[in-house]
Design an enzyme around this catalytic site. Sequence first.
Site, PDB file in Angstrom:
ATOM      1  N   MET A  30      -7.682 -34.655  45.569  1.00  0.00           N
ATOM      2  CA  MET A  30      -6.364 -34.466  46.180  1.00  0.00           C
ATOM      3  C   MET A  30      -5.375 -35.473  45.601  1.00  0.00           C
ATOM      4  O   MET A  30      -4.284 -35.668  46.130  1.00  0.00           O
ATOM      5  CB  MET A  30      -6.459 -34.611  47.700  1.00  0.00           C
ATOM      6  CG  MET A  30      -7.363 -33.543  48.306  1.00  0.00           C
ATOM      7  SD  MET A  30      -6.960 -33.123  50.007  1.00  0.00           S
ATOM      8  CE  MET A  30      -7.272 -34.673  50.814  1.00  0.00           C
ATOM      9  N   HIS A  37     -12.438 -41.941  42.194  1.00  0.00           N
ATOM     10  CA  HIS A  37     -12.181 -40.703  41.443  1.00  0.00           C
ATOM     11  C   HIS A  37     -12.501 -40.918  39.959  1.00  0.00           C
ATOM     12  O   HIS A  37     -13.112 -40.053  39.317  1.00  0.00           O
ATOM     13  CB  HIS A  37     -10.704 -40.312  41.538  1.00  0.00           C
ATOM     14  CG  HIS A  37     -10.216 -40.006  42.919  1.00  0.00           C
ATOM     15  ND1 HIS A  37      -9.252 -40.752  43.545  1.00  0.00           N
ATOM     16  CD2 HIS A  37     -10.541 -39.001  43.788  1.00  0.00           C
ATOM     17  CE1 HIS A  37      -8.984 -40.239  44.735  1.00  0.00           C
ATOM     18  NE2 HIS A  37      -9.764 -39.180  44.921  1.00  0.00           N
ATOM     19  N   GLN A  61      -7.227 -27.579  54.724  1.00  0.00           N
ATOM     20  CA  GLN A  61      -8.257 -28.461  55.277  1.00  0.00           C
ATOM     21  C   GLN A  61      -7.686 -29.507  56.218  1.00  0.00           C
ATOM     22  O   GLN A  61      -8.411 -30.360  56.728  1.00  0.00           O
ATOM     23  CB  GLN A  61      -9.077 -29.104  54.153  1.00  0.00           C
ATOM     24  CG  GLN A  61      -8.352 -30.133  53.317  1.00  0.00           C
ATOM     25  CD  GLN A  61      -9.159 -30.518  52.088  1.00  0.00           C
ATOM     26  OE1 GLN A  61      -9.369 -29.724  51.181  1.00  0.00           O
ATOM     27  NE2 GLN A  61      -9.640 -31.755  52.058  1.00  0.00           N
ATOM     28  N   SER A 186      -7.969 -42.766  49.113  1.00  0.00           N
ATOM     29  CA  SER A 186      -6.508 -42.675  49.002  1.00  0.00           C
ATOM     30  C   SER A 186      -5.864 -43.084  50.318  1.00  0.00           C
ATOM     31  O   SER A 186      -4.757 -43.610  50.350  1.00  0.00           O
ATOM     32  CB  SER A 186      -6.101 -41.240  48.652  1.00  0.00           C
ATOM     33  OG  SER A 186      -6.816 -40.803  47.520  1.00  0.00           O
TER      34      SER A 186
HETATM   35  P1  AMP Z   1     -10.336 -36.788  47.550  1.00  0.00           P
HETATM   36  O1  AMP Z   1      -9.226 -36.912  46.545  1.00  0.00           O
HETATM   37  O2  AMP Z   1     -10.312 -37.854  48.587  1.00  0.00           O
HETATM   38  O3  AMP Z   1     -10.489 -35.394  48.084  1.00  0.00           O
HETATM   39  O4  AMP Z   1     -11.677 -37.066  46.731  1.00  0.00           O
HETATM   40  C1  AMP Z   1     -12.018 -36.350  45.583  1.00  0.00           C
HETATM   41  C2  AMP Z   1     -13.443 -36.660  45.208  1.00  0.00           C
HETATM   42  O5  AMP Z   1     -13.572 -38.040  44.940  1.00  0.00           O
HETATM   43  C3  AMP Z   1     -14.419 -36.312  46.322  1.00  0.00           C
HETATM   44  O6  AMP Z   1     -15.591 -35.747  45.758  1.00  0.00           O
HETATM   45  C4  AMP Z   1     -14.707 -37.653  46.927  1.00  0.00           C
HETATM   46  O7  AMP Z   1     -15.955 -37.751  47.550  1.00  0.00           O
HETATM   47  C5  AMP Z   1     -14.654 -38.551  45.710  1.00  0.00           C
HETATM   48  N1  AMP Z   1     -14.406 -39.928  46.123  1.00  0.00           N
HETATM   49  C6  AMP Z   1     -13.428 -40.359  46.972  1.00  0.00           C
HETATM   50  N2  AMP Z   1     -13.553 -41.681  47.192  1.00  0.00           N
HETATM   51  C7  AMP Z   1     -14.630 -42.096  46.493  1.00  0.00           C
HETATM   52  C8  AMP Z   1     -15.285 -43.354  46.322  1.00  0.00           C
HETATM   53  N3  AMP Z   1     -14.861 -44.465  46.926  1.00  0.00           N
HETATM   54  N4  AMP Z   1     -16.370 -43.407  45.518  1.00  0.00           N
HETATM   55  C9  AMP Z   1     -16.822 -42.287  44.897  1.00  0.00           C
HETATM   56  N5  AMP Z   1     -16.250 -41.073  45.020  1.00  0.00           N
HETATM   57  C10 AMP Z   1     -15.178 -40.970  45.795  1.00  0.00           C
END
Ligand code: AMP
Length: 279
Positions: A30, A37, A61, A186
């Site tokens: 996102m 990420h 979501q 984020s």
């Molecule tokens: P998001 O942008 O929050 O939807 O996250 C996108 C992807 O990055 C998802 O698969 C999350 O699980 C992964 N992600 C977010 N934060 C972390 C983190 N601290 N360590 C590893 N992967 C992450």
Amino acid sequence: MKIIKTPKEMTSLVRGLRKKNKKIGFVPTMGYLHQGHLSLIREAKKNNDIVIVSIFVNPTQFALGEDYNKYPRDLKADVKKAKSAGCDIIFNPSVRSMYLKNPLTYVGVSGLSEVMCGSSRPNHFKGVATICTKLFNIIAPDIAYFGQKDYQQAIIIRQLVSDLNMNLRIKIMPIVREKNGLAMSSRNKYLNSKQRESASTLYRSLKHAKALIRSGEKNSSNVKRAIKKTLLKEKYTLIEYIKIVSPDLLIDKKKIDSKVLIALAVKINKTRLIDNILV
Ligand code: AMP
């Protein structure tokens, strides 16, 4: 690096890559990218010819009253970061191009979606499963990368891919943390420096729980009590759940006699944070 704005363009670009036999790694996000990420992007780069990162704050979501509108966005910075980690193509569609007028089809993964975060966010995983299905259909990746940070999401997507015979592999990568142990997210942007320090208590409590189990504690209630005690040492902490479950089906474990997932959702002030550990 290319930035693609519509599903149609994306599909046609991917078709060309497929003809050239390119292996495609995909990282759905996102945006407002951080090192968590970037770790997924780097891993994707290692194992694929082309890495595609989607940046899309998915409205379906979020429930009414959640932070969809104020979710942090910074495409310019994201493009720079993604490129530095090895991304080849960013897919950044508009909401309108992803959700045509009046869609009637949603994807739901029952059971797994109703527990833990699903209890307080009833339609959240339906939104996640639907957007991932759409993105997988548009991009047709060989491997998609998810973070253990959102453990429940990752195994729901793995289940979805298996149940619907989707032709891709799901790889789950470890949680990347700040120096103080706080899992990168984020949403950490919402925390001031004091709250960030308070938020490090999530991981501290998980590590303490792990040590307890390693030293022989088998009773989940005792472990949960210890976690609660650590968490509540910090002011402004509101516990949403502390769960000790089987890592595959997320079924509550009263007795810890095999591998377990310990998962937390906690509010620090108004910011909802999640974290977990496998023991
Ligand atoms: P998001 O942008 O929050 O939807 O996250 C996108 C992807 O990055 C998802 O698969 C999350 O699980 C992964 N992600 C977010 N934060 C972390 C983190 N601290 N360590 C590893 N992967 C992450």
